[in-house]
Design a protein around this motif. Structure first.
Motif, PDB file in Angstrom:
ATOM      1  N   MET A 236       1.002  -1.074  -0.048  1.00 56.17           N
ATOM      2  CA  MET A 236      -0.016   0.053   0.010  1.00 56.17           C
ATOM      3  C   MET A 236       0.819   1.094  -0.005  1.00 56.17           C
ATOM      4  O   MET A 236       2.269   1.622   0.593  1.00 56.17           O
ATOM      5  N   ASN A 237       0.533   2.157  -0.657  1.00 57.21           N
ATOM      6  CA  ASN A 237       1.151   3.310  -0.822  1.00 57.21           C
ATOM      7  C   ASN A 237       0.825   4.730   0.538  1.00 57.21           C
ATOM      8  O   ASN A 237      -0.050   3.935   1.518  1.00 57.21           O
ATOM      9  N   ASP A 238       1.271   5.038   0.726  1.00 57.74           N
ATOM     10  CA  ASP A 238       1.545   6.208   2.452  1.00 57.74           C
ATOM     11  C   ASP A 238      -0.022   6.246   2.377  1.00 57.74           C
ATOM     12  O   ASP A 238      -0.270   6.354   3.842  1.00 57.74           O
ATOM     13  N   GLU A 239      -0.973   6.601   1.605  1.00 55.62           N
ATOM     14  CA  GLU A 239      -2.283   7.783   1.397  1.00 55.62           C
ATOM     15  C   GLU A 239      -2.961   5.882   2.441  1.00 55.62           C
ATOM     16  O   GLU A 239      -3.398   6.350   3.306  1.00 55.62           O
ATOM     17  N   LEU A 240      -2.230   5.161   2.127  1.00 51.89           N
ATOM     18  CA  LEU A 240      -3.533   3.863   2.428  1.00 51.89           C
ATOM     19  C   LEU A 240      -3.099   2.826   3.716  1.00 51.89           C
ATOM     20  O   LEU A 240      -2.676   1.960   3.630  1.00 51.89           O
ATOM     21  N   SER A 241      -1.479   3.151   4.387  1.00 56.92           N
ATOM     22  CA  SER A 241      -0.920   2.990   4.899  1.00 56.92           C
ATOM     23  C   SER A 241      -1.789   2.210   6.351  1.00 56.92           C
ATOM     24  O   SER A 241      -2.416   2.745   6.514  1.00 56.92           O
ATOM     25  N   LEU A 242      -0.852   1.478   7.028  1.00 60.35           N
ATOM     26  CA  LEU A 242      -1.629   0.760   8.183  1.00 60.35           C
ATOM     27  C   LEU A 242      -0.292   0.823   9.375  1.00 60.35           C
ATOM     28  O   LEU A 242       0.753   1.071   9.168  1.00 60.35           O
ATOM     29  N   PRO A 243      -0.871   1.094  10.027  1.00 57.17           N
ATOM     30  CA  PRO A 243       0.099   1.240  11.391  1.00 57.17           C
ATOM     31  C   PRO A 243       1.653   0.111  10.889  1.00 57.17           C
ATOM     32  O   PRO A 243       1.538  -1.376  10.985  1.00 57.17           O
ATOM     33  N   ALA A 244       2.756   0.292  11.558  1.00 58.92           N
ATOM     34  CA  ALA A 244       3.474  -0.504  11.196  1.00 58.92           C
ATOM     35  C   ALA A 244       4.197  -0.904  12.929  1.00 58.92           C
ATOM     36  O   ALA A 244       5.367  -0.634  13.076  1.00 58.92           O
TER      37      ALA A 244
ATOM     38  N   PRO B 164     -10.957  12.965  -3.640  1.00 55.90           N
ATOM     39  CA  PRO B 164     -11.621  13.096  -5.262  1.00 55.90           C
ATOM     40  C   PRO B 164     -10.405  12.268  -5.607  1.00 55.90           C
ATOM     41  O   PRO B 164      -9.126  11.475  -5.383  1.00 55.90           O
ATOM     42  N   GLY B 165     -11.623  10.438  -6.118  1.00 56.91           N
ATOM     43  CA  GLY B 165     -11.037   9.340  -5.877  1.00 56.91           C
ATOM     44  C   GLY B 165      -9.720   8.757  -4.734  1.00 56.91           C
ATOM     45  O   GLY B 165      -9.917   7.274  -5.391  1.00 56.91           O
ATOM     46  N   TYR B 166     -10.247   8.617  -3.924  1.00 55.92           N
ATOM     47  CA  TYR B 166      -9.721   7.918  -3.349  1.00 55.92           C
ATOM     48  C   TYR B 166     -10.497   6.169  -2.779  1.00 55.92           C
ATOM     49  O   TYR B 166      -9.426   5.328  -2.618  1.00 55.92           O
ATOM     50  N   THR B 167     -11.554   6.626  -2.734  1.00 55.52           N
ATOM     51  CA  THR B 167     -12.570   5.044  -2.374  1.00 55.52           C
ATOM     52  C   THR B 167     -12.447   4.282  -3.761  1.00 55.52           C
ATOM     53  O   THR B 167     -11.743   3.146  -3.834  1.00 55.52           O
TER      54      THR B 167
END
Length: 217
Positions: A1-9, A145-148
């Motif tokens: 995932m990119n930073d925008e869709l990242s999960l806690p590390a 815009p475009g996030y979903t």
């Protein structure tokens, strides 16, 4: 995932993600991860920032485990959100998570079906309900815009709402205690079977207190 869709590390997040993926069908697993992404973003729109206003790891744990009561391992005698909350605590305590932190996750999962109550609780609880609700029903919130579209490319929907419905109804048909009258689960079963609910008066009379004997409105 990119930073925008990242999960806690964190290592706990990685183990919990693997645990949820093992328990859930892909449609519900993707829904659970999307719940986190949407919940986090909806929180940001309300001015809530991870690490400042809430514990991001706890939010993720509540989101990714919130439907595990619909798994074979989580299927007990309670409504699925309560079975899932209990299962989550057993898993987290087995991972060495402190009981007070596990309790926040329990509350988030147990309350995610009642948004009005959840929103009065701490952000880790409120945002699970917000994220889950948004992923299934959308909402008035305006996302970038475009996030979903970007979320769905990484986590395809796979008929999530239909799979969730059928999972709830399947469990409840096998064990009616999981779908008490007037609950959402009970209503889904009523719609699926064409059944009907007892009236308030019927329930009151069955208690044996005779509250309706001689009563005139």
């Amino acid at each position: 995932m990119n930073d925008e869709l990242s999960l806690p590390a964190t290592e706990l997040v990685r183990r919990t993600l693997a645990h949820a993926k093992r328990l859930l069908p892909a449609a519900l697993f993707h829904h659970s991860v999307r719940t986190y992404l949407y919940g986090r973003l909806l929180g940001e729109q309300r001015g809530l920032r991870p690490g400042r206003d809430y514990d991001d790891e706890l939010l993720f744990l509540g989101c990714v485990l919130h439907d595990c009561g619909l798994s074979a391992e989580g299927d007990g005698d309670q409504r699925f959100e309560l079975d899932g909350a209990d299962l989550a605590v057993r898993f987290l305590e087995g991972e060495g998570v402190a009981s007070d932190r596990a309790q926040v996750v329990w509350d988030a999962i147990a309350l995610h079906m009642d948004r009005e109550i959840a929103e009065r609780k701490r952000p880790e609880i409120a945002l699970v309900a917000l994220g889950a609700g948004f992923d299934l029903g959308g909402g008035p919130e305006r996302l970038p815009p475009g996030y979903t579209d970007r979320v769905h490319r990484v986590l395809p929907r796979l008929h999530a709402a239909a799979v969730l419905h059928d999972s709830i109804v399947r469990q409840a048909l096998e064990n009616p205690r999981k779908a008490p009258p007037f609950t959402m689960q009970g209503e889904l079963v009523r719609q699926a079977t064409g059944g009907s609910w007892p009236t308030w008066e019927h329930l009151a009379r069955s208690a044996g207190w005779n509250d309706y004997e001689g009563y005139r409105p």
